[in-house]
Design a protein around this motif. Structure first.
Motif, PDB file in Angstrom:
ATOM      1  N   PHE A 258      -5.586  -1.346  14.475  1.00 42.85           N
ATOM      2  CA  PHE A 258      -4.694  -0.271  14.928  1.00 42.85           C
ATOM      3  C   PHE A 258      -3.503  -0.144  13.984  1.00 42.85           C
ATOM      4  N   MET A 259      -2.856  -1.277  13.679  1.00 46.47           N
ATOM      5  CA  MET A 259      -1.677  -1.236  12.822  1.00 46.47           C
ATOM      6  C   MET A 259      -2.038  -0.825  11.400  1.00 46.47           C
ATOM      7  N   GLU A 260      -3.170  -1.291  10.899  1.00 44.73           N
ATOM      8  CA  GLU A 260      -3.606  -0.926   9.550  1.00 44.73           C
ATOM      9  C   GLU A 260      -3.837   0.579   9.442  1.00 44.73           C
ATOM     10  N   ARG A 261      -4.448   1.168  10.474  1.00 46.59           N
ATOM     11  CA  ARG A 261      -4.676   2.615  10.459  1.00 46.59           C
ATOM     12  C   ARG A 261      -3.363   3.375  10.534  1.00 46.59           C
ATOM     13  N   PHE A 262      -2.449   2.906  11.356  1.00 46.96           N
ATOM     14  CA  PHE A 262      -1.144   3.552  11.465  1.00 46.96           C
ATOM     15  C   PHE A 262      -0.416   3.499  10.124  1.00 46.96           C
ATOM     16  N   GLU A 263      -0.441   2.326   9.494  1.00 42.77           N
ATOM     17  CA  GLU A 263       0.244   2.172   8.213  1.00 42.77           C
ATOM     18  C   GLU A 263      -0.381   3.059   7.143  1.00 42.77           C
TER      19      GLU A 263
END
Length: 283
Positions: A258-263
């Protein structure tokens, strides 16, 4: 060690990780108690954080369980270290335990990443902005309690100012930046504060503009706190019913993605700073 009345999330996490090591070794609590000389009852009480455990006993249990991951063992031993109680303990009788657990999690994190869609990150909020958000709580808190909450939020921000500040990454959706909480003047001061903070050492602020399109998740606030080893990472989620802490392997894997996609969707640091300044100029 005396029994605890209300173990913290960090204390419960230590017990949970020790239980995982035991189960991976194929041992029952009874077998582990016999092997270590602690007895089944003490092993079980340690695992549910009903009683404390010393760093050396953590190492003893890890050896008995055949754990060869020395970095994990030492990280767990560090979690068992007692000593001076954190500043958040002064709020123990006046704020929900989950808020204290959040402060403790941030204090011990080796890095913090957060994804925000509808609110600005708590660690980057000015006192005036924080005060306004607390006034929206249902039921509305009394004025003295609001000030109590504001002081707690400001003290949480110490992790960004201390010697050796925690690396902090805030990924903020344009929606949160555009919401004029408290009117244009308050919003302008809040956004100016975020721009100033983004220039500090070890703080990264990235913006996801509306033009980026669909984003992962359901718009909930996510705080991903990294531990000394990846197995000890923790995720904190804000809900209408309070904080939820996740640490299961599957959950950690999901929120890492989730965080990787957001970043990946966000603008770079300089472009994000310019984007926020553009909003400020239009207020």
């Amino acid at each position: 060690m005396p029994a605890r009345e209300a173990p913290t999330v960090r204390q419960r996490r230590l017990g949970r990780e020790l239980r995982k090591l035991r189960e991976r070794a194929g041992l029952s609590a009874t077998e582990a108690g016999s092997l270590t000389g602690l007895g089944q009852s003490r092993v079980s009480n340690i695992e549910v954080a009903r009683i404390g455990v010393s760093p050396e006993r953590v190492r003893t249990l890890a050896r008995a369980y055949g754990c060869a991951d020395l970095a994990l063992v030492e990280a767990l031993a560090a979690m068992a270290v007692g000593g001076k109680r954190g500043w958040w303990e002064e709020y123990r009788d006046t704020l929900p335990p989950a808020l204290l657990d959040l402060a403790e999690m941030e204090q011990h994190a080796t890095a913090i990443r957060t994804a925000q869609v509808s609110h600005l990150p708590g660690l980057l909020q000015t006192p005036d902005y924080a005060r306004l958000t607390f006034l929206q709580n249902v039921p509305e808190p009394s004025p003295p309690h609001v000030e109590h909450l504001v002081s707690y939020r400001v003290k949480r921000q110490e992790v960004l100012y201390r010697d050796g500040p925690v690396p902090y990454t805030a990924i903020i959706h344009e929606a949160a930046l555009r919401m004029e909480f408290g009117g244009r003047s308050l919003t302008r001061k809040q956004l100016e504060h975020i721009v100033t903070m983004s220039e500090r050492e070890r703080i990264t602020v990235s913006v996801i503009p509306f033009s980026a399109g669909i984003f992962p998740g359901a718009g909930q606030t996510v705080v991903y706190a990294e531990g000394p080893v990846s197995q000890l990472d923790t995720v904190q989620l804000d809900t209408e019913h309070g904080s939820v802490f996740e640490c299961a392997d599957a959950q950690l894997g999901m929120y890492r993605t989730f965080m990787e996609r957001f970043e990946a969707m966000a603008l770079g640091e300089n472009a994000s700073r310019d984007f926020i300044c553009g909003i400020i100029n239009n207020l």
